[in-house]
Write a protein that holds these residues in place. Structure first.
Motif, PDB file in Angstrom:
ATOM      1  N   LYS A 168       0.827  -1.208   0.000  1.00 38.38           N
ATOM      2  CA  LYS A 168       0.000   0.000   0.000  1.00 38.38           C
ATOM      3  C   LYS A 168       0.863   1.261   0.000  1.00 38.38           C
ATOM      4  O   LYS A 168       1.179   1.831   1.042  1.00 38.38           O
ATOM      5  N   PHE A 169       1.262   1.677  -1.187  1.00 39.31           N
ATOM      6  CA  PHE A 169       1.946   2.944  -1.366  1.00 39.31           C
ATOM      7  C   PHE A 169       0.901   4.058  -1.352  1.00 39.31           C
ATOM      8  O   PHE A 169      -0.156   3.928  -1.974  1.00 39.31           O
ATOM      9  N   ASN A 170       1.194   5.141  -0.684  1.00 43.24           N
ATOM     10  CA  ASN A 170       0.278   6.282  -0.643  1.00 43.24           C
ATOM     11  C   ASN A 170       1.061   7.518  -1.051  1.00 43.24           C
ATOM     12  O   ASN A 170       1.803   8.101  -0.255  1.00 43.24           O
ATOM     13  N   PHE A 171       0.919   7.898  -2.322  1.00 41.35           N
ATOM     14  CA  PHE A 171       1.737   8.974  -2.871  1.00 41.35           C
ATOM     15  C   PHE A 171       1.082  10.337  -2.680  1.00 41.35           C
ATOM     16  O   PHE A 171      -0.143  10.473  -2.637  1.00 41.35           O
ATOM     17  N   GLY A 172       1.934  11.348  -2.539  1.00 40.08           N
ATOM     18  CA  GLY A 172       1.490  12.724  -2.436  1.00 40.08           C
ATOM     19  C   GLY A 172       1.765  13.483  -3.720  1.00 40.08           C
ATOM     20  O   GLY A 172       2.471  13.001  -4.614  1.00 40.08           O
ATOM     21  N   ALA A 173       1.203  14.681  -3.810  1.00 39.25           N
ATOM     22  CA  ALA A 173       1.480  15.579  -4.929  1.00 39.25           C
ATOM     23  C   ALA A 173       2.693  16.434  -4.560  1.00 39.25           C
ATOM     24  O   ALA A 173       2.635  17.194  -3.586  1.00 39.25           O
ATOM     25  N   PRO A 174       3.809  16.321  -5.267  1.00 36.47           N
ATOM     26  CA  PRO A 174       5.022  17.065  -4.900  1.00 36.47           C
ATOM     27  C   PRO A 174       4.799  18.570  -4.987  1.00 36.47           C
ATOM     28  O   PRO A 174       4.464  19.095  -6.050  1.00 36.47           O
ATOM     29  N   SER A 175       5.002  19.257  -3.872  1.00 35.90           N
ATOM     30  CA  SER A 175       4.662  20.685  -3.794  1.00 35.90           C
ATOM     31  C   SER A 175       5.754  21.602  -4.309  1.00 35.90           C
ATOM     32  O   SER A 175       5.486  22.765  -4.602  1.00 35.90           O
ATOM     33  N   CYS A 176       6.977  21.098  -4.395  1.00 32.01           N
ATOM     34  CA  CYS A 176       8.117  21.972  -4.715  1.00 32.01           C
ATOM     35  C   CYS A 176       8.962  21.370  -5.833  1.00 32.01           C
ATOM     36  O   CYS A 176      10.001  20.747  -5.586  1.00 32.01           O
ATOM     37  N   VAL A 177       8.502  21.534  -7.042  1.00 33.01           N
ATOM     38  CA  VAL A 177       9.252  21.069  -8.214  1.00 33.01           C
ATOM     39  C   VAL A 177       9.368  22.237  -9.191  1.00 33.01           C
ATOM     40  O   VAL A 177       8.392  22.619  -9.825  1.00 33.01           O
ATOM     41  N   MET A 202       5.964  20.807   2.066  1.00 32.94           N
ATOM     42  CA  MET A 202       6.098  22.171   1.589  1.00 32.94           C
ATOM     43  C   MET A 202       7.452  22.712   2.050  1.00 32.94           C
ATOM     44  O   MET A 202       7.591  23.324   3.101  1.00 32.94           O
ATOM     45  N   MET A 203       8.467  22.449   1.211  1.00 37.63           N
ATOM     46  CA  MET A 203       9.837  22.832   1.562  1.00 37.63           C
ATOM     47  C   MET A 203      10.073  24.327   1.433  1.00 37.63           C
ATOM     48  O   MET A 203      10.959  24.879   2.089  1.00 37.63           O
ATOM     49  N   ASN A 204       9.293  24.958   0.608  1.00 36.21           N
ATOM     50  CA  ASN A 204       9.483  26.398   0.405  1.00 36.21           C
ATOM     51  C   ASN A 204       8.796  27.167   1.535  1.00 36.21           C
ATOM     52  O   ASN A 204       7.826  27.891   1.329  1.00 36.21           O
ATOM     53  N   TYR A 205       9.333  27.001   2.744  1.00 35.39           N
ATOM     54  CA  TYR A 205       8.706  27.690   3.877  1.00 35.39           C
ATOM     55  C   TYR A 205       8.853  29.208   3.797  1.00 35.39           C
ATOM     56  O   TYR A 205       7.949  29.929   4.267  1.00 35.39           O
ATOM     57  N   PRO A 206       9.918  29.750   3.181  1.00 36.01           N
ATOM     58  CA  PRO A 206       9.917  31.212   2.996  1.00 36.01           C
ATOM     59  C   PRO A 206       8.750  31.664   2.114  1.00 36.01           C
ATOM     60  O   PRO A 206       8.170  32.738   2.328  1.00 36.01           O
ATOM     61  N   GLY A 207       8.404  30.846   1.108  1.00 34.18           N
ATOM     62  CA  GLY A 207       7.282  31.182   0.248  1.00 34.18           C
ATOM     63  C   GLY A 207       5.967  31.205   1.012  1.00 34.18           C
ATOM     64  O   GLY A 207       5.081  32.026   0.725  1.00 34.18           O
ATOM     65  N   VAL A 208       5.830  30.319   1.990  1.00 29.14           N
ATOM     66  CA  VAL A 208       4.631  30.304   2.832  1.00 29.14           C
ATOM     67  C   VAL A 208       4.601  31.546   3.714  1.00 29.14           C
ATOM     68  O   VAL A 208       3.594  32.268   3.783  1.00 29.14           O
ATOM     69  N   ILE A 209       5.720  31.823   4.358  1.00 33.28           N
ATOM     70  CA  ILE A 209       5.794  32.918   5.333  1.00 33.28           C
ATOM     71  C   ILE A 209       5.639  34.277   4.655  1.00 33.28           C
ATOM     72  O   ILE A 209       4.955  35.168   5.173  1.00 33.28           O
ATOM     73  N   ALA A 216      -5.064  21.805  -1.835  1.00 35.27           N
ATOM     74  CA  ALA A 216      -5.107  20.685  -0.881  1.00 35.27           C
ATOM     75  C   ALA A 216      -6.309  20.832   0.050  1.00 35.27           C
ATOM     76  O   ALA A 216      -7.008  19.856   0.352  1.00 35.27           O
ATOM     77  N   LYS A 217      -6.552  22.049   0.503  1.00 35.99           N
ATOM     78  CA  LYS A 217      -7.720  22.297   1.369  1.00 35.99           C
ATOM     79  C   LYS A 217      -9.016  22.022   0.606  1.00 35.99           C
ATOM     80  O   LYS A 217      -9.953  21.439   1.160  1.00 35.99           O
ATOM     81  N   TYR A 218      -9.049  22.425  -0.641  1.00 36.53           N
ATOM     82  CA  TYR A 218     -10.242  22.230  -1.464  1.00 36.53           C
ATOM     83  C   TYR A 218     -10.588  20.743  -1.576  1.00 36.53           C
ATOM     84  O   TYR A 218     -11.762  20.348  -1.492  1.00 36.53           O
ATOM     85  N   PHE A 219      -9.555  19.914  -1.757  1.00 39.15           N
ATOM     86  CA  PHE A 219      -9.778  18.473  -1.895  1.00 39.15           C
ATOM     87  C   PHE A 219      -9.742  17.750  -0.539  1.00 39.15           C
ATOM     88  O   PHE A 219      -9.776  16.520  -0.489  1.00 39.15           O
ATOM     89  N   ASN A 220      -9.636  18.529   0.537  1.00 32.06           N
ATOM     90  CA  ASN A 220      -9.662  17.989   1.896  1.00 32.06           C
ATOM     91  C   ASN A 220      -8.556  16.952   2.114  1.00 32.06           C
ATOM     92  O   ASN A 220      -8.791  15.859   2.647  1.00 32.06           O
ATOM     93  N   LYS A 221      -7.344  17.328   1.680  1.00 35.08           N
ATOM     94  CA  LYS A 221      -6.202  16.447   1.841  1.00 35.08           C
ATOM     95  C   LYS A 221      -5.124  17.152   2.661  1.00 35.08           C
ATOM     96  O   LYS A 221      -4.922  18.362   2.519  1.00 35.08           O
ATOM     97  N   PRO A 222      -4.437  16.415   3.553  1.00 30.74           N
ATOM     98  CA  PRO A 222      -3.448  17.046   4.440  1.00 30.74           C
ATOM     99  C   PRO A 222      -2.289  17.681   3.671  1.00 30.74           C
ATOM    100  O   PRO A 222      -1.975  17.292   2.547  1.00 30.74           O
ATOM    101  N   VAL A 223      -1.645  18.644   4.327  1.00 28.85           N
ATOM    102  CA  VAL A 223      -0.456  19.298   3.775  1.00 28.85           C
ATOM    103  C   VAL A 223       0.723  18.966   4.671  1.00 28.85           C
ATOM    104  O   VAL A 223       0.715  19.259   5.865  1.00 28.85           O
ATOM    105  N   ASP A 224       1.731  18.338   4.086  1.00 27.39           N
ATOM    106  CA  ASP A 224       2.938  17.979   4.837  1.00 27.39           C
ATOM    107  C   ASP A 224       3.898  19.158   4.914  1.00 27.39           C
ATOM    108  O   ASP A 224       4.007  19.940   3.957  1.00 27.39           O
TER     109      ASP A 224
END
Length: 542
Positions: A103-112, A144-151, A164-172
């Protein structure tokens, strides 16, 4: 099918003898009754954050080994292959993984790419993220490795989080060292986890502010000892992960090793199992059974609750590991890659300067963070060169996607006395990264990887050895036993050349990861991860 033994009910914190009846892959009943079997039955282990690519194995080959250690599922961020091949790479991982019972559970890569300050092989923008997150096989927005982009309110970064919020999926999350008001803003954006804590106080602050902290113990980054004392109090909001695990280490163990170490420290076994088995499933809403009636029969039979030696592993009621043998079958797959640079010359690695002092990356064994130190230079014919006496060695990052001039820096603690080592596993853009005692050795190592279109290698004055990684330049097309043996031999060669690092290739692969401070080298130059901008190699010119 019926399993009998000592059943471990984690939510109710009890162990009882009984039998579990499995029908059509699900648990139809759990009956408390006496039986002669003394082994234990419990839910399977879940790695709460891992890049499968770092095992140098494709998912189907990773699964063969993971089930031996009682792992039934992973929360997998495919951003390594995504940085090379984009969405096509993510699709490759999903489809290859689907051909196994694991059971692999893949995420959508946020920083490419991981930052705009380096060259990757692809871009995944917010519209791509929207498409990926709409897919049922994508379980979350990956770290979400781009924490400066968030801040600092980067619009594109926040669009990804909003999808991610729209699809009700967690954000790592991914925020090493982030504290106080900046951390508050990062959490407020909707980011729910962090696996990058490297101190007790940092992890405690994040836990107290509502984040879930994942204790990481991988091949290079090892934070178990620093964080494990938080588990007894925060066992409901902590998990375990390996993040990046090389094939030789995976052959030895996985999350089972962390459970063993935690119990050995005297931590209540139910709290340990809550973190290793339950919390990842509940946080990421995974389709993984937790040994309850009606659940998928994803469970393991182990010898005891100390060493956690796996006797059998079941996934969806199917026996996938038994009596020392993995039953996960080989899967044929197409080899994909993205490698487009010409061989280099020795002069490409020269750095003409008369600087008396330079900024040097100090590599810390077992850490992804680095220090910046100022060191005196060694100059030959106007060229800055390695100094093996002070262990200040030249390093380079070479763009593998197009022909560009290699970037140059210097690094401490690799310890090489001869030759060079190189890798096309260079997080996160996976350009070629090399360290060596001379420009000649570095050039030889880099060209060896260009010739093979990816891999890891070591060269000395009179020999060379390479482990080819033809799948995106970061994964092998071989099985774990083969690649594990090849990697172990290459690791030994690097240490014979002088390296004292526990995992020199894993450490090397993170020296180009610009999003982790303090000082790193990307293909475009030396980068200060604290100020998030380029900096000069030369600290003081004559």
């Amino acid at each position: 099918m019926t399993l009998r033994g000592q059943i471990v009910d984690i939510p109710k914190r009890r162990i009882f003898k009984g039998e579990i009846v499995i029908k059509n892959g699900k648990i139809s009943s759990i009956i408390e009754k006496d039986c002669k079997e003394d082994h234990y039955i419990l839910p399977g282990f879940v790695d709460a954050h891992i890049h499968i690519e770092s095992s140098m194995l494709v998912p189907s080959e990773f699964a063969k080994i993971a089930v031996k250690h009682g792992t039934v599922a992973t929360v997998s961020d495919p951003h390594e292959i995504a940085n090379v091949l984009g969405v096509k790479g993510v699709e490759f991982m999903i489809e290859n993984g689907k051909k196994t019972p694991f059971k692999f559970n893949f995420g959508a890569p946020s920083c490419v790419p991981a930052t705009p300050f380096e060259s990757a092989g692809a871009v995944i923008d917010s519209e791509d993220i929207k498409t990926l997150l709409s897919h049922p096989d994508i379980k979350y927005l990956a770290e979400m490795m781009n924490y400066p982009g968030v801040i600092y309110d980067d619009a594109e970064v926040h669009k990804k989080i909003e999808w991610a919020k729209y699809f009700n999926k967690p954000v790592d999350g991914h925020a090493p060292g982030l504290r106080c008001e900046d951390l508050d803003k990062y959490i407020l954006a909707g980011i729910s986890t962090d696996h990058e804590c490297f101190s007790y106080d940092e992890a405690l602050e994040k836990l107290q502010k509502g984040m879930k902290v994942i204790i990481r113990e991988g091949s290079a980054a090892k934070n178990f000892d620093a964080l494990i004392d938080l588990l007894p109090e925060y066992f409901k909001t902590m998990m375990f992960c390996s993040d990046d695990k090389h094939p030789d280490d995976l052959l030895l163990g996985h999350i089972n090793q962390l459970a063993e170490r935690a119990v050995a420290k005297g931590i209540d076994v139910f709290k340990v199992l809550q973190a290793t088995c339950i919390n990842p499933v509940e946080h990421y809403n995974l389709d993984v059974g937790l040994l309850q009636v009606g659940d998928a029969a994803d469970c393991i039979v182990i010898e005891d609750l100390k060493a956690f030696k796996t006797l059998q592993t079941y996934i969806n009621g199917k026996l996938v590991f038994d009596n020392g043998q993995s039953k996960v079958k080989h899967v044929d797959f197409e080899i994909l890659n993205n490698f487009n640079t010409n061989k280099k010359t020795i002069s490409d690695f020269e750095f003409q300067s008369n600087a008396a002092k330079i900024r040097v990356i100090e590599c810390l064994d077992g850490e992804l963070v680095t220090n910046e130190v100022i060191s005196e230079t060694k100059i030959e014919n106007g060229n800055l060169v390695s100094n093996t006496e002070t262990d200040i060695l030249k390093m380079t990052v070479v763009n593998r996607y197009q022909n560009e001039k290699p970037s140059i820096a210097f690094i401490k603690n690799f310890g090489l006395k001869e030759g060079a080592i190189a890798s096309s596993v260079g997080h996160d853009s996976h350009n070629i990264i090399a360290v060596g005692v001379s420009d000649e050795a570095i050039c030889k190592a880099v060209n060896l990887l260009i010739e093979h279109k990816g891999g890891i290698c070591a060269v000395s004055d009179n020999s060379e050895s390479v482990v080819p990684l033809p799948v995106a330049g970061i994964m092998s097309d071989q099985n774990a036993k083969t690649i594990g043996k090849q990697y172990s031999e290459l690791d030994k060669m690097a240490k014979d050349l002088g390296s004292k690092l526990h995992a020199p290739y894993m450490s090397l692969s993170f020296m180009a990861l610009l999003v982790i401070p303090s000082l790193k080298l990307g293909d475009k130059g030396l980068f200060d991860g604290n100020s998030f901008q380029f900096t000069s190699l030369e600290a003081n010119k004559l």
